[in-house]
Design an enzyme around this catalytic site. Sequence first.
Site, short mmCIF file in Angstrom:
data_model
loop_
_atom_site.label_atom_id
_atom_site.label_comp_id
_atom_site.label_asym_id
_atom_site.label_seq_id
_atom_site.Cartn_x
_atom_site.Cartn_y
_atom_site.Cartn_z
N CYS A 1 3.86 -0.16 2.24
CA CYS A 1 5.04 0.66 1.91
C CYS A 1 4.86 1.56 0.68
O CYS A 1 5.19 2.75 0.77
CB CYS A 1 6.31 -0.17 1.85
SG CYS A 1 6.13 -1.86 1.29
N ARG B 1 -4.09 -10.28 1.78
CA ARG B 1 -3.14 -11.19 1.15
C ARG B 1 -3.84 -12.50 0.84
O ARG B 1 -4.57 -13.03 1.68
CB ARG B 1 -1.95 -11.48 2.09
CG ARG B 1 -1.14 -10.23 2.35
CD ARG B 1 0.07 -10.53 3.22
NE ARG B 1 0.77 -9.29 3.51
CZ ARG B 1 1.80 -9.19 4.33
NH1 ARG B 1 2.28 -10.26 4.94
NH2 ARG B 1 2.38 -8.02 4.55
N GLN C 1 -2.10 -3.99 9.83
CA GLN C 1 -0.73 -3.92 10.33
C GLN C 1 -0.55 -2.60 11.06
O GLN C 1 -0.98 -1.56 10.57
CB GLN C 1 0.27 -4.00 9.19
CG GLN C 1 0.31 -5.35 8.52
CD GLN C 1 1.38 -5.41 7.46
OE1 GLN C 1 1.37 -4.62 6.53
NE2 GLN C 1 2.30 -6.34 7.59
N ASP D 1 1.71 -0.50 11.11
CA ASP D 1 2.90 -0.28 10.30
C ASP D 1 3.54 1.09 10.57
O ASP D 1 2.89 1.98 11.12
CB ASP D 1 2.48 -0.33 8.83
CG ASP D 1 3.52 -1.01 7.97
OD1 ASP D 1 4.68 -1.07 8.39
OD2 ASP D 1 3.15 -1.49 6.88
N HIS E 1 6.74 3.55 8.43
CA HIS E 1 7.85 3.67 7.49
C HIS E 1 8.67 4.86 7.88
O HIS E 1 8.15 5.97 8.00
CB HIS E 1 7.32 3.75 6.06
CG HIS E 1 6.61 2.49 5.66
ND1 HIS E 1 5.26 2.33 5.82
CD2 HIS E 1 7.10 1.31 5.20
CE1 HIS E 1 4.93 1.09 5.46
NE2 HIS E 1 6.02 0.46 5.07
N LYS F 1 15.39 -8.56 7.92
CA LYS F 1 14.55 -8.09 9.01
C LYS F 1 14.89 -8.74 10.35
O LYS F 1 15.44 -9.83 10.40
CB LYS F 1 13.07 -8.32 8.68
CG LYS F 1 12.74 -9.73 8.26
CD LYS F 1 11.35 -9.80 7.61
CE LYS F 1 10.93 -11.23 7.40
NZ LYS F 1 9.66 -11.63 7.92
N HIS G 1 11.02 -0.36 7.50
CA HIS G 1 9.62 -0.77 7.62
C HIS G 1 9.54 -1.45 8.98
O HIS G 1 10.42 -2.24 9.31
CB HIS G 1 9.22 -1.82 6.59
CG HIS G 1 9.57 -1.50 5.17
ND1 HIS G 1 8.65 -1.56 4.16
CD2 HIS G 1 10.74 -1.17 4.57
CE1 HIS G 1 9.23 -1.28 3.00
NE2 HIS G 1 10.51 -1.03 3.23
#
Length: 641
Positions: free
Chosen positions: A335, A364, A382, A384, A386, A466, A512
């Site tokens: 993000c 992570r 990911q 991902d 945004h 979420k 997200h």
Amino acid sequence: MKKLIIENSGEVNHEEGLSIFDIISDKDKQTAKKAILAEIELKDGSKKLVDLTFKVNDDLKMKLLFPEDAESLDTLNHSTSHIMAAAIKKIYPEAKFAIGPSIKDGFYYDFELDKVISPENLKPIEDEMKKIISSNYSFIRKEITKNEAKKIFKDNPYKLELIDGINDEYVSIYETGDFIDLCSGPHIISTSKVGAFKLLSVAGAYWRGNENNKMLIRIYGTAFFNKEDLKNYLERIERAKLSDHRKIGKDLELYSFHDEAPGFPFWHPKGMIIRNIIIDYWRKIHQENGYQEIQTPVILSNQLWHTSGHWDHYKENMYFVKIDGNDYAIKPMNCPGAILVYKSKQHSYREFPIRYAELGLVHRHEKSGVLHGLFRVRNFTQDDAHIFALDEQLTAEITSIINMIGKMYSIFGFKDYHVELSTRPADRIGSDEMWDMAEQKLEEAIKENNLVYKINPGDGAFYGPKIDFHIKDSLERTWQCATIQLDFAMPEKFDITYMGEDNLKHRPVMLHRVILGSVERFIGILIENYSGNLPLWIAPVQIAILPISDKYQQYSDNVFKKLKEEGYRVEIDNRVESLNKKIRQAELSKIPLMVIIGEKEQESGTITIRKKAGGDIKNIEIKEFINILRENIENKKTYFE
RNA sequence: GCUGGUGUAGCUCAAUAGGUAGAGCAGCUGACUUGUAAUCAGCAGGUUGGGGGUUCAAGUCCUCUCGCCAGCUCCA
């Protein structure tokens, strides 16, 4: 006389104070013998499960439950957990019991004991349980006051804590032989109802699921009404293990793990084919849905992570590096990078919604004990995105994401997934009003899309609530894949704005979201759901050409070249080996199609197809075969037709 | 991270009560030219996850450590 109305089987008049079992027994001994539980109707119309020993003092409506009812098996497992506790108490009188519920496919009991319990200690416990079961002890329910209960459990801090948590003057206890447990029930009528059981494993578990509490010993087991069911269950588990993506990934040379990098997957050529196919399709669907792809760096200054709140709320999971004396972090999320892209120029409300998609490689620091094949790794990509949007665009955006998820999951063959709404965690940023608004917005979107969901309290991201989508693995453990997160907080932290129609600066809202979740986890779960037998369009090797002897090598090579030119993933097995052996190896490699070429094929200028799923197509023209292939692949068919 | 288990050749597994590692498959070489799930023979392959210790002797016992497995906590 009182009246007992039994659903589907009429009415019985009886004296007051008799148990359900006695009343039924008078009428029909066989039925009473078979029954496990009763579901009674309360005055307010709601239903409640009770023991067969329940005393009927009034007119009552009820339904009898038998072994084939799901609630019966639950109860059997719960009762077996009591039996196990009773057995443990016999062998280890100093054990202090905490909780022992039934769970899916079994039960467990947690207890404190100052001894090491390992798998070899299970056998004596099982033997003791068998004695209890054959003693045919009744489960006797008693209602007593909390004070009385506290006296009974005075040496057990766990039960005392449970008693204090009960909002009632009375609590119920159950006696089984000389074992007494605090329990709301219901239970089977007697220990002899347990037809078969097995203790499965021993593990540690924190009291009340809190890692700051003492770790107790947990023994897992499973119980059934008959031996056959137990056998079937154990066989099912054994079969499920054959779908384990960790085993299949190694066998099919898709990826590997090494001691030199625990939790960091190594992708091999065949695994990369799967990755790239998924990603190609992902790009296509994102282009169709108005996304623009970006890519942001893996290493970003610590300053940024202070701004985003990760430093305060996510540091434990992050890796850090020093570059030229300055502190940087390896990104655990994408993000902040996406926000910097947004901030690199001014934006107008006319551009909205802006959808930045990013296949972001994040790292992570996961605790060592949680690593699990591709499902839980320390670096993953990911899928991902945004989305920067206006308030009034949110519902439509969320709906569009939900549709994309539905579409992609169905293409990859996932039909069985469930949805959770994860709400504000204790450790979070942003005001309560923000959270109220965000949670409400997500719940509205879920309802608008008619999704069946449950609430997962406190499990939201630190910056927003979420909607999570979970898929099952081969052992029916669920893994979160897609997630849609609504975030009012980051835009404020980074002070991002857009120019409104009113020529004033406004704050956009951010979504997200991931669809696959991570490419790694998704591939793991894809493999497990297909037991490695991936559909033709995804299979790393689609076709194995198996010449029966090297007399047909030239013809086979031509077929190979032709298929290769057409873009199919094809291998040829030119070894001088028996056809049986070549077929066996292609089978074990889970290649969907084999092309067998011998004298007949060469003479007629055709090929024979052997499908992995079973069945042959004899002597077809290559041209026709290619048509069938194209048809299957273009339509992303799950099974070859 | 915590609890319990586990770690022998690329893979699957052996090795009595501590006496110094063995098989099948895979690999390599050779023979066999094969019609729907393993042709035969030979060769090669391991300082038993790593460090330390006990012992005349350790894959086997002790200890530390790492990985893996199940579960708990945490999570895409």
